[in-house]
Design an enzyme around this catalytic site. Sequence first.
Site, PDB file in Angstrom:
ATOM      1  N   SER A 242       0.985  -1.359   0.060  1.00 42.40           N
ATOM      2  CA  SER A 242       0.093  -0.166   0.193  1.00 42.40           C
ATOM      3  C   SER A 242       0.711   1.170  -0.011  1.00 42.40           C
ATOM      4  O   SER A 242       1.479   1.543   0.791  1.00 42.40           O
ATOM      5  CB  SER A 242      -0.621   0.017   1.182  1.00 42.40           C
ATOM      6  OG  SER A 242      -1.707   1.122   1.330  1.00 42.40           O
TER       7      SER A 242
ATOM      8  N   HIS B 169      -1.351  -1.193  -4.255  1.00 44.23           N
ATOM      9  CA  HIS B 169      -2.570  -0.662  -3.685  1.00 44.23           C
ATOM     10  C   HIS B 169      -2.470   0.931  -3.492  1.00 44.23           C
ATOM     11  O   HIS B 169      -1.375   1.424  -2.943  1.00 44.23           O
ATOM     12  CB  HIS B 169      -2.784  -1.364  -2.398  1.00 44.23           C
ATOM     13  CG  HIS B 169      -4.112  -0.947  -1.744  1.00 44.23           C
ATOM     14  ND1 HIS B 169      -5.313  -1.682  -1.951  1.00 44.23           N
ATOM     15  CD2 HIS B 169      -4.419  -0.018  -0.530  1.00 44.23           C
ATOM     16  CE1 HIS B 169      -6.244  -1.006  -1.138  1.00 44.23           C
ATOM     17  NE2 HIS B 169      -5.790  -0.398  -0.333  1.00 44.23           N
TER      18      HIS B 169
ATOM     19  N   ASP C 233      -4.455   4.454  -2.080  1.00 46.62           N
ATOM     20  CA  ASP C 233      -5.604   4.880  -1.370  1.00 46.62           C
ATOM     21  C   ASP C 233      -5.981   5.962  -1.830  1.00 46.62           C
ATOM     22  O   ASP C 233      -5.263   6.989  -1.639  1.00 46.62           O
ATOM     23  CB  ASP C 233      -5.285   4.686   0.254  1.00 46.62           C
ATOM     24  CG  ASP C 233      -5.219   3.381   0.622  1.00 46.62           C
ATOM     25  OD1 ASP C 233      -6.321   2.658   0.301  1.00 46.62           O
ATOM     26  OD2 ASP C 233      -3.990   3.219   1.381  1.00 46.62           O
TER      27      ASP C 233
ATOM     28  N   MET D  16      -8.475   9.210  -0.276  1.00 49.40           N
ATOM     29  CA  MET D  16      -9.438   9.617   0.887  1.00 49.40           C
ATOM     30  C   MET D  16      -9.660  11.130   0.668  1.00 49.40           C
ATOM     31  O   MET D  16      -8.883  11.915   0.317  1.00 49.40           O
ATOM     32  CB  MET D  16      -8.334   9.555   2.065  1.00 49.40           C
ATOM     33  CG  MET D  16      -7.729   8.245   2.168  1.00 49.40           C
ATOM     34  SD  MET D  16      -6.757   8.167   3.960  1.00 49.40           S
ATOM     35  CE  MET D  16      -6.043   6.519   3.797  1.00 49.40           C
TER      36      MET D  16
ATOM     37  N   HIS E 261      -8.020   2.111  -4.078  1.00 48.11           N
ATOM     38  CA  HIS E 261      -9.148   1.949  -3.020  1.00 48.11           C
ATOM     39  C   HIS E 261      -9.838   3.223  -2.771  1.00 48.11           C
ATOM     40  O   HIS E 261      -9.163   4.097  -2.325  1.00 48.11           O
ATOM     41  CB  HIS E 261      -8.402   1.673  -1.898  1.00 48.11           C
ATOM     42  CG  HIS E 261      -9.304   1.340  -0.519  1.00 48.11           C
ATOM     43  ND1 HIS E 261      -8.692   1.085   0.643  1.00 48.11           N
ATOM     44  CD2 HIS E 261     -10.439   1.408  -0.193  1.00 48.11           C
ATOM     45  CE1 HIS E 261      -9.486   1.115   1.471  1.00 48.11           C
ATOM     46  NE2 HIS E 261     -10.626   1.025   0.961  1.00 48.11           N
TER      47      HIS E 261
ATOM     48  N   MET F 112     -11.705   5.812  -0.987  1.00 48.28           N
ATOM     49  CA  MET F 112     -12.315   5.985   0.309  1.00 48.28           C
ATOM     50  C   MET F 112     -13.078   7.513  -0.002  1.00 48.28           C
ATOM     51  O   MET F 112     -12.427   8.248   0.886  1.00 48.28           O
ATOM     52  CB  MET F 112     -11.535   5.846   1.521  1.00 48.28           C
ATOM     53  CG  MET F 112     -11.100   4.435   1.975  1.00 48.28           C
ATOM     54  SD  MET F 112      -9.607   4.471   2.989  1.00 48.28           S
ATOM     55  CE  MET F 112      -8.283   4.194   1.943  1.00 48.28           C
TER      56      MET F 112
ATOM     57  N   MET G  88     -12.067  -4.530   4.942  1.00 48.12           N
ATOM     58  CA  MET G  88     -11.327  -3.682   5.800  1.00 48.12           C
ATOM     59  C   MET G  88     -11.188  -4.466   7.058  1.00 48.12           C
ATOM     60  O   MET G  88     -11.994  -4.619   7.410  1.00 48.12           O
ATOM     61  CB  MET G  88     -11.988  -2.268   6.100  1.00 48.12           C
ATOM     62  CG  MET G  88     -12.193  -1.247   4.863  1.00 48.12           C
ATOM     63  SD  MET G  88     -10.396  -1.107   3.872  1.00 48.12           S
ATOM     64  CE  MET G  88      -9.261  -0.551   5.464  1.00 48.12           C
TER      65      MET G  88
ATOM     66  N   ASP H 268      -7.128  -5.620   4.142  1.00 51.07           N
ATOM     67  CA  ASP H 268      -6.492  -4.450   4.065  1.00 51.07           C
ATOM     68  C   ASP H 268      -6.449  -3.782   5.391  1.00 51.07           C
ATOM     69  O   ASP H 268      -7.741  -3.402   5.806  1.00 51.07           O
ATOM     70  CB  ASP H 268      -7.073  -3.384   3.064  1.00 51.07           C
ATOM     71  CG  ASP H 268      -6.184  -1.961   3.036  1.00 51.07           C
ATOM     72  OD1 ASP H 268      -5.624  -2.061   3.388  1.00 51.07           O
ATOM     73  OD2 ASP H 268      -6.848  -1.133   2.432  1.00 51.07           O
TER      74      ASP H 268
END
Length: 216
Positions: free
Chosen positions: A9, A34, A36, A38, A67, A69, A138, A174
């Site tokens: 990640s 990966h 993220d 956010m 991913h 979020m 998660m 994750d």
Amino acid sequence: MVNNKIMPSLFGADIGNLQKEVMPLKDLGIDILHVDMMDGSFVPNIAFGPTQVADLKRILPFQFDVHMMVENPEKFIPQLVDAGVEYISIHEEATAHLLRGIQLIKKLGAKAGVVLNPGTPVESLSMVLDEIDYVLLMTVNPGLGGQALYQPIYKKITALKELIGEREINIQVDGGVNNENIKACAEAGANWFVVGSYMFSGSATDRIATLENALK
Ligand code: DX5
Ligand code: ZN
């Protein structure tokens, strides 16, 4: 689906030394990173907008698993696909239109995943299981790295595995995944392992070898 994959990640890496941290992973058999996103609203933190994801995709020779979020993730999906992102997951809790989001990802040609927060039951996926390529469970509350894996999650992984049945759907975990719990995640039914702080808190060679050994 038994193909185990370790996915570092990017959020756990030192952004100031990104290439130094990430490039060695290529020679260690890592092919998917990966990443993220956010939005500071769905989760209490902000990371990587679509423009940064596109910039990173240009310089890092890996497939990307983004991913999301973010609330209403649908509006950013086209930008991610344009940037060349191969895997996109959206939180069930972040959209009123889960099926629409999944269909958009697939129509644009990427692989689609649905993410569940620790408190969301797996049964809520039953209506979309035939549409998706992976489920991300998660194993911590989303938004921060370095948290401890939520122990009751193993039962949830197994319940998801049963719900999936014969379908070709990967189960990704994750949050707090490390050498001490990766095997238990795999035994419960997970096969994609996102690893953030554990991956980037030591030498990549050592970390990958330790994780792979633990999976044996
Ligand atoms: C957290 C992110 C993770 C994070 C994992 O919300 O989704 O991908 O980078 O970091 P660790 O492995 O440190 O929990
Ligand atoms: Zn993540």
